[in-house]
Design a protein around this motif. Structure first.
Motif, PDB file in Angstrom:
ATOM      1  N   ASP A   3     -36.308  37.680   1.236  1.00  0.00           N
ATOM      2  CA  ASP A   3     -37.182  38.909   0.797  1.00  0.00           C
ATOM      3  C   ASP A   3     -36.846  39.502  -0.302  1.00  0.00           C
ATOM      4  O   ASP A   3     -37.391  40.985  -0.263  1.00  0.00           O
ATOM      5  N   ARG A   4     -36.156  39.229  -1.267  1.00  0.00           N
ATOM      6  CA  ARG A   4     -35.772  39.840  -2.558  1.00  0.00           C
ATOM      7  C   ARG A   4     -36.743  39.916  -3.432  1.00  0.00           C
ATOM      8  O   ARG A   4     -36.710  40.870  -4.281  1.00  0.00           O
ATOM      9  N   TYR A   5     -37.886  39.183  -3.292  1.00  0.00           N
ATOM     10  CA  TYR A   5     -39.083  39.374  -4.190  1.00  0.00           C
ATOM     11  C   TYR A   5     -39.810  40.328  -3.714  1.00  0.00           C
ATOM     12  O   TYR A   5     -39.978  40.949  -2.677  1.00  0.00           O
ATOM     13  N   VAL A 120     -47.651  32.916  10.133  1.00  0.00           N
ATOM     14  CA  VAL A 120     -47.245  32.586   8.789  1.00  0.00           C
ATOM     15  C   VAL A 120     -47.062  34.012   7.885  1.00  0.00           C
ATOM     16  O   VAL A 120     -47.989  34.803   8.202  1.00  0.00           O
ATOM     17  N   LYS A 121     -45.992  33.933   7.463  1.00  0.00           N
ATOM     18  CA  LYS A 121     -45.720  35.014   6.550  1.00  0.00           C
ATOM     19  C   LYS A 121     -46.092  34.684   5.113  1.00  0.00           C
ATOM     20  O   LYS A 121     -45.439  33.880   4.540  1.00  0.00           O
ATOM     21  N   VAL A 122     -47.304  35.285   4.555  1.00  0.00           N
ATOM     22  CA  VAL A 122     -47.478  35.175   3.283  1.00  0.00           C
ATOM     23  C   VAL A 122     -46.569  35.855   2.211  1.00  0.00           C
ATOM     24  O   VAL A 122     -46.345  37.125   2.295  1.00  0.00           O
ATOM     25  N   VAL A 123     -45.980  35.062   1.160  1.00  0.00           N
ATOM     26  CA  VAL A 123     -45.032  35.605   0.107  1.00  0.00           C
ATOM     27  C   VAL A 123     -45.300  35.225  -1.284  1.00  0.00           C
ATOM     28  O   VAL A 123     -46.192  34.496  -1.602  1.00  0.00           O
ATOM     29  N   ASP A 124     -44.674  35.965  -2.169  1.00  0.00           N
ATOM     30  CA  ASP A 124     -44.803  35.524  -3.610  1.00  0.00           C
ATOM     31  C   ASP A 124     -44.279  34.287  -3.554  1.00  0.00           C
ATOM     32  O   ASP A 124     -43.082  33.863  -3.092  1.00  0.00           O
ATOM     33  N   GLY A 125     -45.031  33.409  -4.357  1.00  0.00           N
ATOM     34  CA  GLY A 125     -44.371  31.885  -4.451  1.00  0.00           C
ATOM     35  C   GLY A 125     -43.064  31.743  -4.991  1.00  0.00           C
ATOM     36  O   GLY A 125     -42.521  30.756  -4.324  1.00  0.00           O
ATOM     37  N   ARG A 126     -42.462  32.495  -5.734  1.00  0.00           N
ATOM     38  CA  ARG A 126     -41.158  32.430  -6.373  1.00  0.00           C
ATOM     39  C   ARG A 126     -39.971  32.572  -5.135  1.00  0.00           C
ATOM     40  O   ARG A 126     -39.114  32.078  -5.337  1.00  0.00           O
ATOM     41  N   SER A 127     -40.584  32.998  -3.991  1.00  0.00           N
ATOM     42  CA  SER A 127     -39.345  33.241  -2.767  1.00  0.00           C
ATOM     43  C   SER A 127     -39.187  31.753  -2.424  1.00  0.00           C
ATOM     44  O   SER A 127     -38.094  31.583  -1.605  1.00  0.00           O
ATOM     45  N   THR A 128     -40.064  30.705  -2.605  1.00  0.00           N
ATOM     46  CA  THR A 128     -39.803  29.346  -2.208  1.00  0.00           C
ATOM     47  C   THR A 128     -38.977  28.697  -3.067  1.00  0.00           C
ATOM     48  O   THR A 128     -38.779  27.392  -2.822  1.00  0.00           O
ATOM     49  N   TYR A 129     -38.587  29.262  -4.364  1.00  0.00           N
ATOM     50  CA  TYR A 129     -37.757  28.355  -5.275  1.00  0.00           C
ATOM     51  C   TYR A 129     -36.183  28.492  -4.802  1.00  0.00           C
ATOM     52  O   TYR A 129     -35.700  29.911  -4.897  1.00  0.00           O
ATOM     53  N   PHE A 130     -35.434  27.515  -4.509  1.00  0.00           N
ATOM     54  CA  PHE A 130     -34.196  27.563  -4.020  1.00  0.00           C
ATOM     55  C   PHE A 130     -33.428  26.484  -5.085  1.00  0.00           C
ATOM     56  O   PHE A 130     -33.854  25.776  -5.439  1.00  0.00           O
ATOM     57  N   PHE A 134     -28.033  29.287  -4.929  1.00  0.00           N
ATOM     58  CA  PHE A 134     -28.708  30.493  -4.037  1.00  0.00           C
ATOM     59  C   PHE A 134     -27.670  31.408  -3.797  1.00  0.00           C
ATOM     60  O   PHE A 134     -26.714  31.165  -3.158  1.00  0.00           O
ATOM     61  N   GLY A 135     -28.106  32.530  -3.847  1.00  0.00           N
ATOM     62  CA  GLY A 135     -27.072  33.715  -3.689  1.00  0.00           C
ATOM     63  C   GLY A 135     -27.819  35.069  -3.647  1.00  0.00           C
ATOM     64  O   GLY A 135     -28.933  35.175  -3.986  1.00  0.00           O
ATOM     65  N   ALA A 136     -27.097  36.189  -4.049  1.00  0.00           N
ATOM     66  CA  ALA A 136     -27.639  37.516  -3.964  1.00  0.00           C
ATOM     67  C   ALA A 136     -28.301  37.682  -5.425  1.00  0.00           C
ATOM     68  O   ALA A 136     -29.268  38.641  -5.359  1.00  0.00           O
ATOM     69  N   GLN A 137     -28.192  36.847  -6.433  1.00  0.00           N
ATOM     70  CA  GLN A 137     -28.800  37.007  -7.558  1.00  0.00           C
ATOM     71  C   GLN A 137     -29.947  36.452  -7.714  1.00  0.00           C
ATOM     72  O   GLN A 137     -30.326  35.247  -7.197  1.00  0.00           O
ATOM     73  N   LEU A 138     -31.205  36.979  -7.973  1.00  0.00           N
ATOM     74  CA  LEU A 138     -32.500  36.573  -7.980  1.00  0.00           C
ATOM     75  C   LEU A 138     -32.591  35.895  -9.161  1.00  0.00           C
ATOM     76  O   LEU A 138     -32.361  36.064 -10.301  1.00  0.00           O
ATOM     77  N   ILE A 139     -33.213  34.486  -9.076  1.00  0.00           N
ATOM     78  CA  ILE A 139     -33.315  33.539 -10.018  1.00  0.00           C
ATOM     79  C   ILE A 139     -34.536  33.252 -10.304  1.00  0.00           C
ATOM     80  O   ILE A 139     -35.447  32.776  -9.237  1.00  0.00           O
TER      81      ILE A 139
END
Length: 179
Positions: A3-5, A120-130, A134-139
């Motif tokens: 949910d960071r995006y 289904v929760k629709v999200v910004d596609g970037r949130s599917t990139y792991f 993976f941690g607290a910093q947004l990549i």
């Protein structure tokens, strides 16, 4: 689910069209598949305008799936799923799904699980990139990752499965084969 995006900035009609395109991508292999946006369907107790409807043939029978799209700021309540389930029964549909931009209250998820409603929760596609880091910093995903602008997470109990035009096998199985 990350949910960071930022929250999606789609207008409600754009949101509904993205959901329809996700379903259409999954329905290509199904016999006589077709979908409608904002179809009015007659039920036993009146007419209902459905955000996205999908019809297909399977084992010689016609099936109908109802999909509601809720562009909410707050989590979806159980009552919203109860209303969708009631519409499903009224129009004689076999399955239903609710796509939202906001997530679901725990009571809504319990109701959906009991009644086999896809959530289904629709999200910004970037949130599917792991990544392994993976941690607290947004990549930010690299361009070669080919991340879609809009994706979703199918929530089934405590399991999450990705939903997009390219990755819909879990939702496809849930909606089209577990009949």
């Amino acid at each position: 689910m990350d949910d960071r995006y930022p929250q999606l900035t789609l207008k409600p009609i754009e949101f509904e069209r993205h959901v329809r395109s996700m379903l259409d991508a999954m329905g290509n292999s199904i016999l006589e598949y077709r979908s409608e946006h904002r179809e009015v369907i007659q039920g036993v107790d009146g007419e209902y305008e459905i955000d996205v409807s999908a019809r297909f043939h399977y084992l010689g029978m016609e099936f109908l799936i109802l999909v509601e799209c809720k562009h909410y700021k707050n989590p979806v309540k159980r009552e919203t799923l109860q209303a969708l389930y009631d519409k499903m029964r009224s129009v004689g549909a076999q399955k239903c799904a609710l796509f939202t931009t906001s997530g679901f209250q725990s009571g809504a998820l319990r109701y959906a699980e009991i009644h086999k409603i896809a959530t289904v929760k629709v999200v910004d596609g970037r949130s599917t990139y792991f990544t392994k880091a993976f941690g607290a910093q947004l990549i930010e995903p690299p361009p070669w990752a080919n991340i879609p602008p809009v994706s979703g997470w199918l929530i089934d109990g405590s399991h999450f499965s990705i939903v997009s035009e390219e990755h819909g096998e879990f939702l496809e199985r849930y909606l089209f084969t577990d009949i």
